[in-house]
Design a protein around this motif. Structure first.
Motif, short mmCIF file in Angstrom:
data_model
loop_
_atom_site.label_atom_id
_atom_site.label_comp_id
_atom_site.label_asym_id
_atom_site.label_seq_id
_atom_site.Cartn_x
_atom_site.Cartn_y
_atom_site.Cartn_z
N ASP A 165 56.21 -17.20 20.24
CA ASP A 165 55.76 -17.55 21.59
C ASP A 165 56.57 -18.65 22.25
O ASP A 165 56.14 -19.26 23.22
CB ASP A 165 54.28 -17.95 21.57
CG ASP A 165 54.01 -19.10 20.61
OD1 ASP A 165 54.98 -19.64 20.04
OD2 ASP A 165 52.84 -19.46 20.43
N SER A 166 57.77 -18.92 21.74
CA SER A 166 58.62 -19.91 22.38
C SER A 166 60.09 -19.48 22.27
O SER A 166 60.47 -18.76 21.35
CB SER A 166 58.43 -21.29 21.75
OG SER A 166 58.73 -21.25 20.37
N THR A 217 57.72 -21.48 26.93
CA THR A 217 56.71 -20.59 26.36
C THR A 217 57.10 -19.14 26.65
O THR A 217 57.43 -18.80 27.80
CB THR A 217 55.33 -20.88 26.95
OG1 THR A 217 54.97 -22.24 26.65
CG2 THR A 217 54.27 -19.94 26.36
#
Length: 204
Positions: free
Chosen positions: A190-191, A201
């Motif tokens: 998620d990054s 993000t």
């Protein structure tokens, strides 16, 4: 009897006789023409000779067997199922990738063979591949490492019907790569790293 009378009397008879002869000849001519027409009709009509070389036939594309993987299904998390992913040390070990499509197993086995063949003599151990996450429709994450010599993270994508490595490194993956190949966040995380060098993000 006078000469004129004889000609006068015989004229019609001669004309009738000539007419009969002409009619007979005409009928004979018609009969011959009909016979020639009948002979021509009896002759076989010439037909084009078929070529001895058969025309090439188009092979229909193979019908796929089974259903294609759904890109919306949850990714397989080998980190959870196998504690630390699935480690592939040799080509046969690729069969340990449970639930993975056969083409991905074959790709990992071939990729491992390539890496081991290209490995230098700096390390006494051979490279290994670790698969962490897999979305069967076309995305996977893992790493390449050589015991006692280090390694790096890897992302694989199925593009154009073929699996390939699209990123490898020891830092956070760049956002451009994730966006370009539409990576699910469930596989890539998620990054990601932006062009400015900052972390962003990633929602996939």
């Amino acid at each position: 009897m006078s000469r004129a009378r004889l000609l006068g009397d015989d004229g019609p008879m001669k004309r009738a006789l000539i007419g009969s002869v002409c009619l007979a000849l005409a009928l004979a001519g018609c009969s011959e023409a009909k016979d020639e027409d009948a002979e021509r009709a009896a002759e076989p009509t010439p037909t084009a000779t078929a070529s001895t070389s058969a025309a090439p036939t188009q092979t229909p594309p193979p019908t796929p067997t089974g259903d294609a993987p759904d890109p919306k299904t949850p990714a397989i998390d080998y980190d959870t199922e196998q504690d630390s992913g699935v480690t592939v040390k040799d080509s046969a070990a690729a069969d340990g990738l449970s639930k993975a499509p056969s083409d991905f197993k074959e790709f990992i086995a071939a990729e491992l063979t390539r890496l081991q063949d290209e490995a230098g003599s700096d390390c006494s151990n051979k490279p290994q591949i670790r698969v962490s996450k897999l979305q069967p429709a076309g995305w996977a994450a893992g790493g390449v490492f050589t015991p006692e010599c280090g390694g790096y993270s890897v992302l694989w994508v199925k593009t154009g019907g073929t699996w390939a490595q699209v990123w490898g490194g020891q830092e956070l993956v760049d956002c451009v790569t994730l966006t370009r190949y539409k990576f699910p966040a469930s596989v890539a995380g998620d990054s990601c790293l932006g062009q400015s060098g900052s972390s962003f993000t990633y929602t996939g």
